[in-house]
Design a protein around this motif. Structure first.
Motif, short mmCIF file in Angstrom:
data_model
loop_
_atom_site.label_atom_id
_atom_site.label_comp_id
_atom_site.label_asym_id
_atom_site.label_seq_id
_atom_site.Cartn_x
_atom_site.Cartn_y
_atom_site.Cartn_z
N ASP A 137 61.31 22.10 54.29
CA ASP A 137 62.26 23.20 54.16
C ASP A 137 62.97 23.27 52.82
O ASP A 137 63.68 24.24 52.55
CB ASP A 137 63.31 23.10 55.28
N PHE A 138 62.84 22.25 52.01
CA PHE A 138 63.48 22.26 50.71
C PHE A 138 62.78 21.27 49.79
O PHE A 138 61.95 20.46 50.22
CB PHE A 138 64.97 21.90 50.83
N SER A 139 63.12 21.34 48.51
CA SER A 139 62.55 20.41 47.55
C SER A 139 63.63 19.97 46.57
O SER A 139 64.61 20.69 46.34
CB SER A 139 61.39 21.05 46.78
N LYS A 148 65.94 23.27 45.92
CA LYS A 148 65.48 24.63 46.20
C LYS A 148 65.11 24.79 47.67
O LYS A 148 64.58 23.87 48.29
CB LYS A 148 64.28 24.99 45.32
N LYS A 149 65.37 25.98 48.18
CA LYS A 149 65.03 26.32 49.56
C LYS A 149 64.63 27.79 49.59
O LYS A 149 65.36 28.64 49.06
CB LYS A 149 66.24 26.08 50.48
N ASN A 150 63.48 28.05 50.17
CA ASN A 150 62.96 29.43 50.24
C ASN A 150 62.91 30.10 48.87
O ASN A 150 63.18 31.29 48.73
CB ASN A 150 63.81 30.27 51.20
N ILE A 207 70.60 22.44 53.80
CA ILE A 207 69.18 22.12 53.84
C ILE A 207 68.52 22.31 55.20
O ILE A 207 67.30 22.49 55.27
CB ILE A 207 68.92 20.67 53.36
N PRO A 209 67.01 23.89 58.49
CA PRO A 209 66.46 25.22 58.79
C PRO A 209 67.20 25.93 59.92
O PRO A 209 67.21 27.15 59.99
CB PRO A 209 65.01 24.92 59.16
#
Length: 235
Positions: A137-139, A148-150, A207, A209
């Motif tokens: 869901d994130f990096s 980052k997310k989406n 973070i 979801p």
């Protein structure tokens, strides 16, 4: 432009005492304000590197002042207050504070906490490791210190980022709040578990979801917290 530390308190004696101690600790660029209005003017003019903020100011509530400040900047904010309840501390962190120091206080403790905040701020902006940590869901980009997310970059304070990175680099291990405070805040016995708990709560909101389910940072009852790395599947 030189970077300043801004001290905001309605008691001139506290401001003078902190200024003396901080200068002895090597801090040279210090600005002082006794009202929210004066602090706002200094923030616009000098863009301070860190703010020590009294909760009870004569013209504005320090908590509300910090909440408005967070709409414009992630500069570290250390609250000074005579309020000592857990509710007051949690409120301070919820409003965007990075640390919470109760009066009466040891000025050397304030100096120590300022140094920790600035170290993390430096880490947040200067880490040069070119590694990516990818999850479902994130990096985390350790080169740019971005989460980052989406496809979008999440807003993290330096301490929030440092705590999340610590979890991500030590997956499936249980840490007590005391261990997290010692390893991430780099201090011993200068804070309490509420500081860690509130930062974890803020990270989760960013973070996870689903807002009502925990996927990554789990509370293991009676033991501490564990980060479970749900890795993104390779294509």
């Amino acid at each position: 432009m030189e970077e300043y530390i801004l001290l905001v308190d309605d008691e001139e004696g506290i401001l003078d005492m902190l200024e003396i101690v901080l200068k002895k600790e090597g801090f040279r660029n210090i600005k002082k304000a006794q009202t929210g209005k004066a602090a706002s003017q200094l923030i616009q003019e000098f863009n301070p590197r860190l703010i020590v903020l009294d909760v009870m100011l004569p013209d504005v509530n320090g908590l509300e002042f910090c909440m408005e400040l967070r709409k414009k900047t992630d500069v570290p904010v250390l609250f000074l207050t005579a309020k000592t309840s857990d509710y007051d501390k949690l409120t301070g962190f919820a409003m965007g504070g990075d640390d919470y120091i109760t009066k009466p206080f040891n000025p050397m403790e304030v100096a120590a906490r300022i140094k920790v905040q600035l170290r993390h701020q430096h880490l947040y902006s200067q880490i040069d490791q070119s590694n990516m940590l990818d999850f479902e869901d994130f990096s985390i980009n350790k080169n740019s210190c971005e989460v980052k997310k989406n496809g979008g970059v999440l807003e993290f304070t330096a301490l929030e980022y440092s705590l999340l990175l610590y979890f991500a680099e030590h997956p499936n291990r249980i840490f007590t709040t005391a261990q997290l405070y010692e390893n991430v805040w780099e201090q011993i016995n200068l804070g309490d578990e509420k500081t860690v708990v509130m930062h974890i709560s803020r990270i989760r909101k960013k973070i996870e979801p689903e807002t009502d389910k925990v996927k990554y940072i789990h509370n293991i009852r009676g033991l501490g917290y564990k980060f479970i790395p749900h890795k993104k599947e390779a294509l």
